[in-house]
Design a protein around this motif. Structure first.
Motif, PDB file in Angstrom:
ATOM      1  N   PHE A  34       0.825  -1.199   0.000  1.00 29.29           N
ATOM      2  CA  PHE A  34       0.000   0.000   0.000  1.00 29.29           C
ATOM      3  C   PHE A  34       0.863   1.253   0.000  1.00 29.29           C
ATOM      4  N   LEU A  35       1.953   1.231   0.760  1.00 32.43           N
ATOM      5  CA  LEU A  35       2.856   2.389   0.790  1.00 32.43           C
ATOM      6  C   LEU A  35       3.501   2.620  -0.570  1.00 32.43           C
TER       7      LEU A  35
ATOM      8  N   THR B  22       5.122   7.315   3.312  1.00 28.44           N
ATOM      9  CA  THR B  22       5.765   6.526   4.366  1.00 28.44           C
ATOM     10  C   THR B  22       4.731   6.194   5.423  1.00 28.44           C
ATOM     11  N   ARG B  23       5.104   5.285   6.343  1.00 26.70           N
ATOM     12  CA  ARG B  23       4.155   4.893   7.384  1.00 26.70           C
ATOM     13  C   ARG B  23       3.743   6.081   8.228  1.00 26.70           C
ATOM     14  N   ASP B  24       4.669   7.023   8.492  1.00 28.99           N
ATOM     15  CA  ASP B  24       4.364   8.184   9.327  1.00 28.99           C
ATOM     16  C   ASP B  24       3.297   9.084   8.700  1.00 28.99           C
ATOM     17  N   GLN B  25       3.137   9.007   7.373  1.00 27.09           N
ATOM     18  CA  GLN B  25       2.175   9.893   6.689  1.00 27.09           C
ATOM     19  C   GLN B  25       0.774   9.285   6.608  1.00 27.09           C
ATOM     20  N   LEU B  26       0.610   8.056   7.021  1.00 29.64           N
ATOM     21  CA  LEU B  26      -0.707   7.420   7.015  1.00 29.64           C
ATOM     22  C   LEU B  26      -1.525   7.870   8.217  1.00 29.64           C
ATOM     23  N   VAL B  27      -2.855   7.782   8.069  1.00 31.18           N
ATOM     24  CA  VAL B  27      -3.776   8.127   9.144  1.00 31.18           C
ATOM     25  C   VAL B  27      -4.554   6.866   9.506  1.00 31.18           C
TER      26      VAL B  27
ATOM     27  N   TRP C  71      -5.832   1.746   7.931  1.00 37.20           N
ATOM     28  CA  TRP C  71      -4.914   2.787   7.467  1.00 37.20           C
ATOM     29  C   TRP C  71      -5.560   3.554   6.293  1.00 37.20           C
ATOM     30  N   PHE C  72      -5.409   4.886   6.312  1.00 35.92           N
ATOM     31  CA  PHE C  72      -5.875   5.735   5.219  1.00 35.92           C
ATOM     32  C   PHE C  72      -4.725   6.620   4.756  1.00 35.92           C
ATOM     33  N   ALA C  73      -4.634   6.823   3.438  1.00 37.47           N
ATOM     34  CA  ALA C  73      -3.622   7.727   2.875  1.00 37.47           C
ATOM     35  C   ALA C  73      -4.330   8.951   2.316  1.00 37.47           C
TER      36      ALA C  73
END
Length: 553
Positions: free
Chosen positions: A85-86, A92-97, A103-105
């Protein structure tokens, strides 16, 4: 809001392709602009002998910024799913919510400037333009209907730069090839483009060119006490042949008026693109014609008219030769030649078809109140003119010339009319036969077409109808609705089948069942009635699917 102006300038575009090209340009531009998020408030296209033009109003200066939320895997999903998904989002993982264990991008895209988008859209349109026929030239690989010379592309008055296989964008246009000296002039907007072309003897809009031709041609005729024979199809074509149309009235040899008027008009229209002229006092053709020139000649077109008259005389001399030679042979004696002409590989020769028509017209004459003998005679002779020199030269005159030759042979006017009109109606605006003998022959011609092609499983589909079966079905509908005759499809097919059995032998009979793909049905087959019943049911069902109104009559 900013304006987009595109001109695709090439060598001469065939007139018959111009209208569709304008529609294709409109469709392709709308689709690609919409896909890019750019919706014009208005969009117009124009087509002419050397250029395709598009003007779009109300385009934004840039695409709108886009924000998209994309749903990803659950937080408890395997690591491999998250990594995939990334990679697909470029985050990056830090930018996901994380919300509710998922997980949402959140993706954002800055809109590009409209000229950048146009620089991609226009080359794509050019490379994928659906010309019916196209060509390459020089050393390039680009295909276009004729050599493409340059592309004018302006957005908000500024040039948009790109290149398509060596063809460069420019910020100028050129006028008429001769009268406009073909010198370029700078363009800043559609208004300056259109007015600049008109000053240089180019009418951009096809409707304006058609109106100019009509108005000036009518005036030329009226000044001589004549009347223009208007022809919408020919008008469309000649408007695509001239950027600055100038009608010219010419004279022809009056001796040629002895030919049938349809021959004269067809020769003028098809070969020379001339309009015919009539005498309003008599309603007959006058020894004149109107041609459309692409230049305003200093002598008023006198030399052009004289040259065109010579060419027309040569064409009409050929027609007179065919007319004189054809009348030396009777229609009856021409029937032998039909034995060597194939109607369809699986339906036999034209001679065999004429036999079917003769028997079928005789059977149908009882239904329409016609004389069976006259109907059978007209049906036997209705295809004879296909072997004449005149119809060989002008195929669109088939049937019509047969009627003239029948009158020359002193056959009855009823027979001549049935031969002449047995193809009718050939379109929604065409006249419908209303005399009994003509109705019998016209119905026989269309019913044989329908039943025979359905019998060999050549049915129309949603995308193709190569044998014009829908037109034949609609012809049957219009003939029956125009009269008081009512004949169910089952009975009409029975008439056709019985007429077929009157003359065929087991070795060459038509297929009688759409289910059978091999083997022939002989007149005395034991399964005769079974196969006929199956055939009628399948024919009726297929015809109902193709043209529901037929079965209802």
């Amino acid at each position: 809001m900013p304006q987009l102006l595109i001109e695709l300038f090439s060598e001469e575009i065939p007139a018959r392709m111009q209208a569709q090209a304008a529609r294709d340009l409109d469709r392709m531009a709308r689709e690609r602009l919409a896909a890019a998020g750019l919706e014009p408030s208005s969009l117009r296209t124009f087509a002419g002998p050397r250029r395709l033009t598009l003007v779009a109003e109300g385009l934004a200066a840039a695409q709108a910024d886009r924000r998209e939320e994309r749903k990803g895997p659950r937080t408890s999903a395997p690591e491999a799913a998250l990594e995939g998904f990334l990679r697909s989002t470029g985050l990056t993982r830090d930018q996901l919510v994380e919300r509710d264990g998922v997980w949402f991008a959140e993706l954002t895209a800055t809109g590009r400037a409209t000229p950048e988008v146009i620089a991609e859209i226009v080359p794509d349109i050019i490379r994928n333009f659906p010309w019916p026929k196209s060509m390459t030239w020089g050393t390039g690989t680009l295909r276009w209907v004729r050599p493409l010379r340059h592309v004018l592309c302006l957005f908000a008055g500024a040039p948009v730069s790109f290149e398509v296989d060596g063809v460069q964008t420019v910020d100028f246009a050129v006028g008429h090839r001769f009268m406009g000296s073909n010198r370029p002039f700078r363009v800043k907007s559609f208004a300056s483009y259109r007015s600049g072309l008109e000053k240089r003897f180019v009418l951009l809009d096809a409707e304006e060119r058609k109106l100019r031709i009509l108005v000036e041609a009518r005036h030329l005729c009226a000044d001589r006490g004549l009347e223009l024979v208007e022809d919408a199809g020919l008008l469309d074509e000649v408007a695509g042949l001239a950027e600055w149309p100038v009608p010219i009235l010419g004279d022809m040899d009056p001796d040629y008026l002895a030919l049938p008027p349809e021959v004269i008009r067809t020769s003028m229209r098809n070969h020379q693109k001339y309009f015919a002229v009539r005498d309003p006092a008599t309603g007959r053709l006058a020894p004149h014609f109107v041609t459309v020139s692409n230049i305003a000649a200093p002598d008023g077109g006198a030399v052009i008219a004289a040259g065109n008259a010579k060419v027309l005389s040569a064409r009409l001399s050929d027609a007179r030769f065919f007319w004189d030679e054809d009348r030396k042979v009777t229609l009856e004696s021409r029937l032998e030649k039909l034995k060597s002409v194939t109607f369809h590989a699986r339906l036999g020769t034209l001679a065999e078809r004429v036999e079917r028509l003769e028997h079928l017209a005789g059977a149908l004459s009882v239904r329409v109140g016609a004389d069976p003998a006259k109907a059978a005679l007209a049906a036997r002779l209705c295809k004879a003119d296909l072997t004449t020199g005149m119809v060989g030269e002008f195929p669109e005159l088939q049937g019509l010339m047969g009627g003239y030759y029948a009158l020359e042979e002193k056959l009855t006017p009823v027979t001549a009319e049935a031969i002449r009109d047995h193809y009718r109606p050939v379109g929604p605006s065409d006249e419908v036969p209303d005399r009994p003998v003509t109705m019998a022959v016209a119905l026989a011609e269309k019913l044989d077409t329908l039943a025979a092609f359905f019998a060999i499983n050549e049915k129309p589909t949603g995308s193709r109808d190569p044998y014009a079966l829908r037109r034949a079905a609609l012809g049957v509908i219009r003939i029956l609705l125009n009269s008081e005759v009512r004949a169910p499809v089952r009975e009409l097919v029975a008439d056709w089948y019985r007429s077929l059995r009157c003359f065929v032998d087991p070795g060459r009979a038509l297929y009688a069942s759409t289910r059978r793909t091999t083997g022939y049905l002989g007149p005395r087959s034991r399964r005769d009635s079974e196969i006929f019943q199956t055939y009628v049911e399948e024919f009726e069902a297929a015809l109902l699917e193709a043209e529901p109104m037929v079965v209802a009559i």
